[in-house]
Design an enzyme around this catalytic site. Structure first.
Site, PDB file in Angstrom:
ATOM      1  N   TYR A   1       0.531 -19.502 -28.153  1.00 47.31           N
ATOM      2  CA  TYR A   1       1.606 -19.463 -27.144  1.00 47.31           C
ATOM      3  C   TYR A   1       1.704 -18.042 -26.565  1.00 47.31           C
ATOM      4  O   TYR A   1       2.079 -17.852 -25.418  1.00 47.31           O
ATOM      5  CB  TYR A   1       2.929 -19.946 -27.735  1.00 47.31           C
ATOM      6  CG  TYR A   1       3.948 -20.351 -26.687  1.00 47.31           C
ATOM      7  CD1 TYR A   1       3.680 -21.371 -25.774  1.00 47.31           C
ATOM      8  CD2 TYR A   1       5.189 -19.712 -26.610  1.00 47.31           C
ATOM      9  CE1 TYR A   1       4.605 -21.741 -24.810  1.00 47.31           C
ATOM     10  CE2 TYR A   1       6.128 -20.087 -25.659  1.00 47.31           C
ATOM     11  CZ  TYR A   1       5.830 -21.091 -24.763  1.00 47.31           C
ATOM     12  OH  TYR A   1       6.750 -21.461 -23.813  1.00 47.31           O
TER      13      TYR A   1
ATOM     14  N   LYS B   1       9.434 -16.092 -22.997  1.00 51.92           N
ATOM     15  CA  LYS B   1      10.590 -16.940 -23.358  1.00 51.92           C
ATOM     16  C   LYS B   1      11.654 -16.122 -24.096  1.00 51.92           C
ATOM     17  O   LYS B   1      12.854 -16.373 -23.933  1.00 51.92           O
ATOM     18  CB  LYS B   1      10.161 -18.129 -24.219  1.00 51.92           C
ATOM     19  CG  LYS B   1       9.360 -19.202 -23.473  1.00 51.92           C
ATOM     20  CD  LYS B   1      10.097 -19.817 -22.292  1.00 51.92           C
ATOM     21  CE  LYS B   1       9.394 -21.061 -21.761  1.00 51.92           C
ATOM     22  NZ  LYS B   1       9.959 -21.532 -20.490  1.00 51.92           N
TER      23      LYS B   1
HETATM   24  P1  NAD Z   1       5.636 -29.034 -15.803  1.00 55.45           P
HETATM   25  O1  NAD Z   1       4.248 -28.580 -15.544  1.00 55.45           O
HETATM   26  O2  NAD Z   1       5.996 -30.401 -15.419  1.00 55.45           O
HETATM   27  O3  NAD Z   1       6.677 -28.012 -15.174  1.00 55.45           O
HETATM   28  C1  NAD Z   1       6.399 -26.649 -14.967  1.00 55.45           C
HETATM   29  C2  NAD Z   1       6.835 -26.322 -13.560  1.00 55.45           C
HETATM   30  O4  NAD Z   1       6.721 -24.937 -13.284  1.00 55.45           O
HETATM   31  C3  NAD Z   1       6.012 -27.064 -12.501  1.00 55.45           C
HETATM   32  O5  NAD Z   1       6.851 -27.861 -11.718  1.00 55.45           O
HETATM   33  C4  NAD Z   1       5.421 -25.929 -11.682  1.00 55.45           C
HETATM   34  O6  NAD Z   1       5.296 -26.256 -10.310  1.00 55.45           O
HETATM   35  C5  NAD Z   1       6.450 -24.857 -11.910  1.00 55.45           C
HETATM   36  N1  NAD Z   1       5.968 -23.524 -11.535  1.00 55.45           N
HETATM   37  C6  NAD Z   1       4.956 -22.812 -12.074  1.00 55.45           C
HETATM   38  N2  NAD Z   1       4.782 -21.662 -11.380  1.00 55.45           N
HETATM   39  C7  NAD Z   1       5.720 -21.656 -10.394  1.00 55.45           C
HETATM   40  C8  NAD Z   1       6.045 -20.755  -9.334  1.00 55.45           C
HETATM   41  N3  NAD Z   1       5.369 -19.606  -9.138  1.00 55.45           N
HETATM   42  N4  NAD Z   1       7.076 -21.073  -8.509  1.00 55.45           N
HETATM   43  C9  NAD Z   1       7.758 -22.215  -8.669  1.00 55.45           C
HETATM   44  N5  NAD Z   1       7.500 -23.122  -9.652  1.00 55.45           N
HETATM   45  C10 NAD Z   1       6.486 -22.832 -10.494  1.00 55.45           C
HETATM   46  O7  NAD Z   1       5.841 -28.817 -17.381  1.00 55.45           O
HETATM   47  P2  NAD Z   1       7.155 -28.897 -18.296  1.00 55.45           P
HETATM   48  O8  NAD Z   1       6.641 -29.033 -19.676  1.00 55.45           O
HETATM   49  O9  NAD Z   1       8.094 -29.878 -17.748  1.00 55.45           O
HETATM   50  O10 NAD Z   1       7.756 -27.426 -18.171  1.00 55.45           O
HETATM   51  C11 NAD Z   1       9.071 -27.169 -17.720  1.00 55.45           C
HETATM   52  C12 NAD Z   1       9.743 -26.097 -18.558  1.00 55.45           C
HETATM   53  O11 NAD Z   1       9.929 -26.586 -19.874  1.00 55.45           O
HETATM   54  C13 NAD Z   1       8.966 -24.803 -18.685  1.00 55.45           C
HETATM   55  O12 NAD Z   1       9.873 -23.704 -18.650  1.00 55.45           O
HETATM   56  C14 NAD Z   1       8.363 -24.914 -20.061  1.00 55.45           C
HETATM   57  O13 NAD Z   1       8.101 -23.651 -20.626  1.00 55.45           O
HETATM   58  C15 NAD Z   1       9.500 -25.602 -20.778  1.00 55.45           C
HETATM   59  N6  NAD Z   1       9.166 -26.241 -22.059  1.00 55.45           N
HETATM   60  C16 NAD Z   1       8.159 -27.162 -22.130  1.00 55.45           C
HETATM   61  C17 NAD Z   1       7.869 -27.769 -23.358  1.00 55.45           C
HETATM   62  C18 NAD Z   1       6.756 -28.759 -23.488  1.00 55.45           C
HETATM   63  O14 NAD Z   1       6.296 -28.995 -24.610  1.00 55.45           O
HETATM   64  N7  NAD Z   1       6.322 -29.409 -22.414  1.00 55.45           N
HETATM   65  C19 NAD Z   1       8.611 -27.420 -24.492  1.00 55.45           C
HETATM   66  C20 NAD Z   1       9.648 -26.484 -24.373  1.00 55.45           C
HETATM   67  C21 NAD Z   1       9.907 -25.893 -23.148  1.00 55.45           C
HETATM   68  O1  0WE Z   2       6.022 -23.520 -22.150  1.00 49.96           O
HETATM   69  C1  0WE Z   2       5.101 -24.267 -22.424  1.00 49.96           C
HETATM   70  C2  0WE Z   2       3.827 -24.259 -21.596  1.00 49.96           C
HETATM   71  C3  0WE Z   2       3.935 -23.410 -20.373  1.00 49.96           C
HETATM   72  C4  0WE Z   2       2.611 -23.123 -19.713  1.00 49.96           C
HETATM   73  C5  0WE Z   2       1.542 -23.999 -19.687  1.00 49.96           C
HETATM   74  C6  0WE Z   2       0.372 -23.649 -19.037  1.00 49.96           C
HETATM   75  C7  0WE Z   2      -0.852 -24.531 -19.021  1.00 49.96           C
HETATM   76  C8  0WE Z   2      -1.731 -24.285 -17.824  1.00 49.96           C
HETATM   77  C9  0WE Z   2       2.484 -21.903 -19.094  1.00 49.96           C
HETATM   78  N1  0WE Z   2       1.359 -21.533 -18.455  1.00 49.96           N
HETATM   79  C10 0WE Z   2       0.313 -22.389 -18.405  1.00 49.96           C
HETATM   80  N2  0WE Z   2      -0.816 -21.988 -17.751  1.00 49.96           N
HETATM   81  C11 0WE Z   2      -1.836 -22.826 -17.473  1.00 49.96           C
HETATM   82  O2  0WE Z   2      -2.854 -22.401 -16.894  1.00 49.96           O
HETATM   83  N3  0WE Z   2       5.213 -25.083 -23.517  1.00 49.96           N
HETATM   84  C12 0WE Z   2       6.353 -24.925 -24.371  1.00 49.96           C
HETATM   85  C13 0WE Z   2       4.182 -26.080 -23.904  1.00 49.96           C
HETATM   86  C14 0WE Z   2       3.252 -25.404 -24.867  1.00 49.96           C
HETATM   87  O3  0WE Z   2       2.279 -24.598 -24.425  1.00 49.96           O
HETATM   88  C15 0WE Z   2       1.625 -24.100 -25.546  1.00 49.96           C
HETATM   89  C16 0WE Z   2       2.219 -24.606 -26.691  1.00 49.96           C
HETATM   90  C17 0WE Z   2       3.281 -25.458 -26.266  1.00 49.96           C
HETATM   91  C18 0WE Z   2       4.229 -26.200 -27.118  1.00 49.96           C
HETATM   92  C19 0WE Z   2       0.553 -23.219 -25.626  1.00 49.96           C
HETATM   93  C20 0WE Z   2       0.066 -22.862 -26.867  1.00 49.96           C
HETATM   94  C21 0WE Z   2       0.656 -23.358 -28.012  1.00 49.96           C
HETATM   95  C22 0WE Z   2       1.737 -24.238 -27.937  1.00 49.96           C
END
Ligand code: NAD
Ligand code: 0WE
Length: 256
Positions: free
Chosen positions: A156, A163
């Site tokens: 991560y 974060k």
């Molecule tokens: P997602 O890919 O659906 O959402 C990520 C969003 O970030 C996308 O809509 C993308 O367009 C937007 N984004 C990236 N760069 C941007 C920029 N320069 N300007 C505007 N928008 C931008 O994935 P998600 O998992 O729904 O992620 C949403 C949030 O939840 C993130 O903050 C992620 O860190 C957090 N999160 C995700 C998980 C997981 O396991 N999926 C767990 C905990 C927290």
């Molecule tokens: O916040 C996240 C992921 C956010 C994210 C994902 C990507 C994938 C594609 C940010 N940047 C990028 N860049 C890319 O090019 N999570 C909480 C999901 C997540 O991501 C991980 C996790 C978990 C959980 C990455 C490594 C280990 C665990």
């Protein structure tokens, strides 16, 4: 009768139907909120148009790359012109260059570090500043975080540091905006299978790890993030600000 009747909200971070932002937007909408949406770029416009369109054909939809101050200014100008006020804001945006999530944290470049923090942490400050003048009746700002902010989750990497900045930023924003009755909180979600999670190698192993080790012996469902989003947006959370709420099937309490 919804908990959020009469509230106006804006949602940043819908990419597709699996996005956490879409789960929370649907829950807000079901409780009566009127929502506006932003999308990152032309690539995602159609997706978001189709999803937001299910809330009515006049749903406000705007482009916003959160690294661009002029995009952010235009968004709040348009919201101000159309609604004149705002109550809810969802920040569900994160990005780090892929390389930075693959190797070792010690190798994070200055540029990857800058990008991750700009998009994933600074953007909350910029959006809160843009929203605050419209939140004259008070408001609720919700941002999405992850456990990697406080403990090491292998790979991560710089996202964990970003974060941590997002969570600390939440506390400083809560302090600044509290006198205006604007609350700022994070939801720290367990892993959810979204676009942002898909590319991560070992992600399905992580889902299995949570199932085995979280007290509830399962993963979190998107609609449960929606329900917590509704709570934080509602008057039920009127005295909650600056907090990180774990919606992770209890994983965060474990020491082993
Ligand atoms: P997602 O890919 O659906 O959402 C990520 C969003 O970030 C996308 O809509 C993308 O367009 C937007 N984004 C990236 N760069 C941007 C920029 N320069 N300007 C505007 N928008 C931008 O994935 P998600 O998992 O729904 O992620 C949403 C949030 O939840 C993130 O903050 C992620 O860190 C957090 N999160 C995700 C998980 C997981 O396991 N999926 C767990 C905990 C927290
Ligand atoms: O916040 C996240 C992921 C956010 C994210 C994902 C990507 C994938 C594609 C940010 N940047 C990028 N860049 C890319 O090019 N999570 C909480 C999901 C997540 O991501 C991980 C996790 C978990 C959980 C990455 C490594 C280990 C665990």
């Amino acid at each position: 009768m919804g908990t959020l009747d009469g509230k106006i909200g804006i949602v940043f971070g819908v990419a597709n139907k699996r996005s956490i932002a879409w789960a929370i937007a649907q829950a807000w909408h079901k409780q009566g909120a009127t929502l506006a949406f932003t999308y990152q770029g032309e690539r995602l416009k159609e997706n978001v148009e189709e999803l937001a369109g299910t809330f009515g054909s006049d749903t406000l939809l705007m482009p916003c790359d959160v690294t661009r101050d002029d995009d952010i200014a235009a968004v709040f100008k348009t919201v101000g012109a159309k609604f004149g006020r705002l109550h809810l804001l969802l920040h569900s945006v994160a990005f780090a260059p892929k390389d930075a999530l693959e190797g070792e944290f010690v190798n994070t470049t200055r540029e990857a570090y800058r990008i991750a923090h700009d998009i994933s942490a600074y953007s909350l400050v910029a959006l809160a500043r843009g929203a605050a003048p419209l939140m004259a009746e008070g408001g609720s700002i919700v941002a999405m975080s992850y456990y990697g902010a406080e403990k090491v989750v292998p790979h991560y990497n710089v996202m964990g540091v970003a974060k941590a900045s997002l969570e600390a930023g939440t506390r400083y924003l809560a302090y600044d905006l509290g006198p205006k009755k604007i609350r700022v909180n994070c939801i720290s979600a367990g892993p959810v299978n979204t676009l942002a999670a898909r590319g991560i190698s070992g992600f399905s192993e992580m889902l299995r790890h949570y199932e085995a080790h979280a007290p509830l012996k399962r993963n979190v469902l998107p609609e449960e993030l929606g329900a917590t989003g509704v709570f934080l947006a509602s008057d039920g959370a009127a005295a909650i600000t600056g907090q990180v709420i774990y919606v992770d099937a209890g994983y965060q309490i474990m020491g082993m």
